[in-house]
Scaffold this active site. Sequence first.
Site, PDB file in Angstrom:
ATOM      1  N   GLY A  60      -8.964  -0.677  12.037  1.00 14.40           N
ATOM      2  CA  GLY A  60      -7.959  -1.141  12.980  1.00 14.40           C
ATOM      3  C   GLY A  60      -6.955  -2.076  12.324  1.00 14.40           C
ATOM      4  O   GLY A  60      -7.077  -2.444  11.160  1.00 14.40           O
ATOM      5  N   ASN A  68       4.632 -16.829  -5.244  1.00 13.55           N
ATOM      6  CA  ASN A  68       4.266 -15.412  -5.184  1.00 13.55           C
ATOM      7  C   ASN A  68       4.282 -14.893  -3.755  1.00 13.55           C
ATOM      8  O   ASN A  68       4.645 -13.740  -3.499  1.00 13.55           O
ATOM      9  CB  ASN A  68       2.891 -15.190  -5.813  1.00 13.55           C
ATOM     10  CG  ASN A  68       2.616 -13.726  -6.081  1.00 13.55           C
ATOM     11  OD1 ASN A  68       3.445 -13.021  -6.651  1.00 13.55           O
ATOM     12  ND2 ASN A  68       1.471 -13.242  -5.634  1.00 13.55           N
ATOM     13  N   HIS A 103      -2.168 -16.878   4.456  1.00 18.22           N
ATOM     14  CA  HIS A 103      -1.064 -17.189   3.531  1.00 18.22           C
ATOM     15  C   HIS A 103      -0.056 -16.042   3.405  1.00 18.22           C
ATOM     16  O   HIS A 103       1.016 -16.224   2.830  1.00 18.22           O
ATOM     17  CB  HIS A 103      -1.611 -17.609   2.151  1.00 18.22           C
ATOM     18  CG  HIS A 103      -2.119 -16.496   1.298  1.00 18.22           C
ATOM     19  ND1 HIS A 103      -2.405 -16.674  -0.045  1.00 18.22           N
ATOM     20  CD2 HIS A 103      -2.399 -15.191   1.561  1.00 18.22           C
ATOM     21  CE1 HIS A 103      -2.819 -15.539  -0.565  1.00 18.22           C
ATOM     22  NE2 HIS A 103      -2.838 -14.631   0.382  1.00 18.22           N
ATOM     23  N   ASP A 104      -0.396 -14.873   3.957  1.00 19.08           N
ATOM     24  CA  ASP A 104       0.529 -13.732   3.932  1.00 19.08           C
ATOM     25  C   ASP A 104       1.597 -13.810   5.020  1.00 19.08           C
ATOM     26  O   ASP A 104       2.574 -13.052   4.974  1.00 19.08           O
ATOM     27  CB  ASP A 104      -0.234 -12.418   4.125  1.00 19.08           C
ATOM     28  CG  ASP A 104      -1.125 -12.080   2.951  1.00 19.08           C
ATOM     29  OD1 ASP A 104      -0.776 -12.444   1.819  1.00 19.08           O
ATOM     30  OD2 ASP A 104      -2.176 -11.441   3.165  1.00 19.08           O
ATOM     31  N   PHE A 112      -5.631  -5.733  13.015  1.00 16.02           N
ATOM     32  CA  PHE A 112      -6.044  -6.860  13.856  1.00 16.02           C
ATOM     33  C   PHE A 112      -4.890  -7.552  14.562  1.00 16.02           C
ATOM     34  O   PHE A 112      -5.102  -8.345  15.468  1.00 16.02           O
ATOM     35  CB  PHE A 112      -6.905  -7.872  13.091  1.00 16.02           C
ATOM     36  CG  PHE A 112      -6.395  -8.290  11.732  1.00 16.02           C
ATOM     37  CD1 PHE A 112      -5.194  -8.950  11.574  1.00 16.02           C
ATOM     38  CD2 PHE A 112      -7.165  -8.037  10.607  1.00 16.02           C
ATOM     39  CE1 PHE A 112      -4.749  -9.348  10.340  1.00 16.02           C
ATOM     40  CE2 PHE A 112      -6.724  -8.429   9.346  1.00 16.02           C
ATOM     41  CZ  PHE A 112      -5.515  -9.091   9.215  1.00 16.02           C
ATOM     42  N   TYR A 115       0.833  -1.205   0.000  1.00 14.07           N
ATOM     43  CA  TYR A 115       0.000   0.000   0.000  1.00 14.07           C
ATOM     44  C   TYR A 115       0.867   1.254   0.000  1.00 14.07           C
ATOM     45  O   TYR A 115       0.547   2.247   0.642  1.00 14.07           O
ATOM     46  CB  TYR A 115      -0.908   0.014   1.235  1.00 14.07           C
ATOM     47  CG  TYR A 115      -1.933  -1.102   1.292  1.00 14.07           C
ATOM     48  CD1 TYR A 115      -2.299  -1.820   0.154  1.00 14.07           C
ATOM     49  CD2 TYR A 115      -2.529  -1.445   2.506  1.00 14.07           C
ATOM     50  CE1 TYR A 115      -3.240  -2.830   0.222  1.00 14.07           C
ATOM     51  CE2 TYR A 115      -3.477  -2.456   2.573  1.00 14.07           C
ATOM     52  CZ  TYR A 115      -3.830  -3.139   1.437  1.00 14.07           C
ATOM     53  OH  TYR A 115      -4.774  -4.152   1.504  1.00 14.07           O
ATOM     54  N   GLN A 133       6.356 -11.622  -2.453  1.00 16.46           N
ATOM     55  CA  GLN A 133       5.537 -10.469  -2.057  1.00 16.46           C
ATOM     56  C   GLN A 133       5.211 -10.368  -0.573  1.00 16.46           C
ATOM     57  O   GLN A 133       4.848  -9.279  -0.116  1.00 16.46           O
ATOM     58  CB  GLN A 133       4.203 -10.495  -2.830  1.00 16.46           C
ATOM     59  CG  GLN A 133       4.299  -9.933  -4.239  1.00 16.46           C
ATOM     60  CD  GLN A 133       2.948  -9.435  -4.715  1.00 16.46           C
ATOM     61  OE1 GLN A 133       2.070 -10.216  -5.038  1.00 16.46           O
ATOM     62  NE2 GLN A 133       2.780  -8.123  -4.746  1.00 16.46           N
ATOM     63  N   TRP A 188     -12.897 -12.220  -6.304  1.00 18.00           N
ATOM     64  CA  TRP A 188     -14.083 -12.691  -5.588  1.00 18.00           C
ATOM     65  C   TRP A 188     -15.332 -12.657  -6.458  1.00 18.00           C
ATOM     66  O   TRP A 188     -16.300 -13.366  -6.174  1.00 18.00           O
ATOM     67  CB  TRP A 188     -14.297 -11.897  -4.303  1.00 18.00           C
ATOM     68  CG  TRP A 188     -13.182 -12.075  -3.324  1.00 18.00           C
ATOM     69  CD1 TRP A 188     -12.506 -11.105  -2.655  1.00 18.00           C
ATOM     70  CD2 TRP A 188     -12.581 -13.310  -2.904  1.00 18.00           C
ATOM     71  NE1 TRP A 188     -11.527 -11.651  -1.864  1.00 18.00           N
ATOM     72  CE2 TRP A 188     -11.550 -13.002  -1.999  1.00 18.00           C
ATOM     73  CE3 TRP A 188     -12.813 -14.651  -3.216  1.00 18.00           C
ATOM     74  CZ2 TRP A 188     -10.765 -13.990  -1.400  1.00 18.00           C
ATOM     75  CZ3 TRP A 188     -12.018 -15.623  -2.631  1.00 18.00           C
ATOM     76  CH2 TRP A 188     -11.019 -15.290  -1.730  1.00 18.00           C
ATOM     77  N   ASP A 231     -10.528  -3.597   8.692  1.00 14.32           N
ATOM     78  CA  ASP A 231      -9.306  -3.381   7.931  1.00 14.32           C
ATOM     79  C   ASP A 231      -8.663  -2.073   8.377  1.00 14.32           C
ATOM     80  O   ASP A 231      -9.205  -1.344   9.209  1.00 14.32           O
ATOM     81  CB  ASP A 231      -9.589  -3.350   6.424  1.00 14.32           C
ATOM     82  CG  ASP A 231      -8.476  -4.021   5.619  1.00 14.32           C
ATOM     83  OD1 ASP A 231      -7.290  -3.733   5.903  1.00 14.32           O
ATOM     84  OD2 ASP A 231      -8.776  -4.824   4.711  1.00 14.32           O
TER      85      ASP A 231
END
Length: 346
Positions: free
Chosen positions: A236, A303, A256-257, A238, A148, A307, A165, A211
Amino acid sequence: MGSTEDLDYPQIIVQYSSGFLISKVMFTACELGVFDLLLESGKPLSSDAIAARLSASTMGMERLLDACVGLKLLAVEMTQEGAFYRNTEISNIYLTKSSPKSQYHIMMYYSNTVYLCWHYLADAVREGRNQYERAFGVSSKDPFGAMYRSDEEMLKFMAGQNSVWSICGRDVLAAFDLSPFTQIYDLGGGGGALAQECVSLYPNSTVTIYDLPKVVQVVKEQFVSPEERQIAFHEGDFFNNSIPEAELYILSKILHDWDDDKCKQLLAKVYKACKPGGGVLLVESLLNEDKSGPVETQLYSMNMLVQTEGKERTAAEYSKLLEAAGFGVIQVKRTGKLYDAVLGRK
């Protein structure tokens, strides 16, 4: 499968080595607006007309169009006046901006952001960390700070996730009957597309998108209408802020991040906040238990290397993380699509 003698190994190697050419042709046709123009025209167009309308060279555009024909993204009609091109059904549905199932935004994110990180895949493998520093000159220590890094990048990422999605959301939300859960928190809900699918599928539910403050602001301005009464917002982080009580928590493409320790930390907080009888729904692309595939998930895991701080996992690995946090009665549903579902109950 046939014997090894049946395999044309040189051909396979050529196909694999040229795979990036295929994706770049599709990305470029999307970026230049080829599919949008052909949809809007309502009739086949010549390469000259397409090139003129899109401010491109005739020679370059003709080669791009012919490559798209070879990839079944366009069809060509030969007439006395020459070749005329039109979209195939798959392009009209998935590659035009105006389609409800458009994948345009995720294509552009892959082309302009992910592609640059993958340029340093060898470095990522050597070092075991993401490549934002080399690709964009920003710190790799905070993956989402890098992701971001500008309002434009954040918007591209959110729009890209929403497009995913639009074709996968209903599959994962319908994998289990979630109708008993009426109070739902979508942690890291991003652009809100999964939340919108959820309230559409389960009209008695309310979904709160939790988020980062800057993400929530963009979602309200760009993606979720104020008239959508079943969707609320919570600003917020999390990992660092409290998680409110709810019946169900959705973590879609969140775990998965992160590495196992971060996942355990987050799931422990979710378990503590979760109402008795409630649960957590993990939406992830699951590896086979022997990690032999699916190949798409193996590539997603690569990936994650370039990333993020995470990886793709097997169902057993996710179940182990859920059990460590206290969740029981764990169910796994493979959807046969890009993403699968794991439900843990408290």
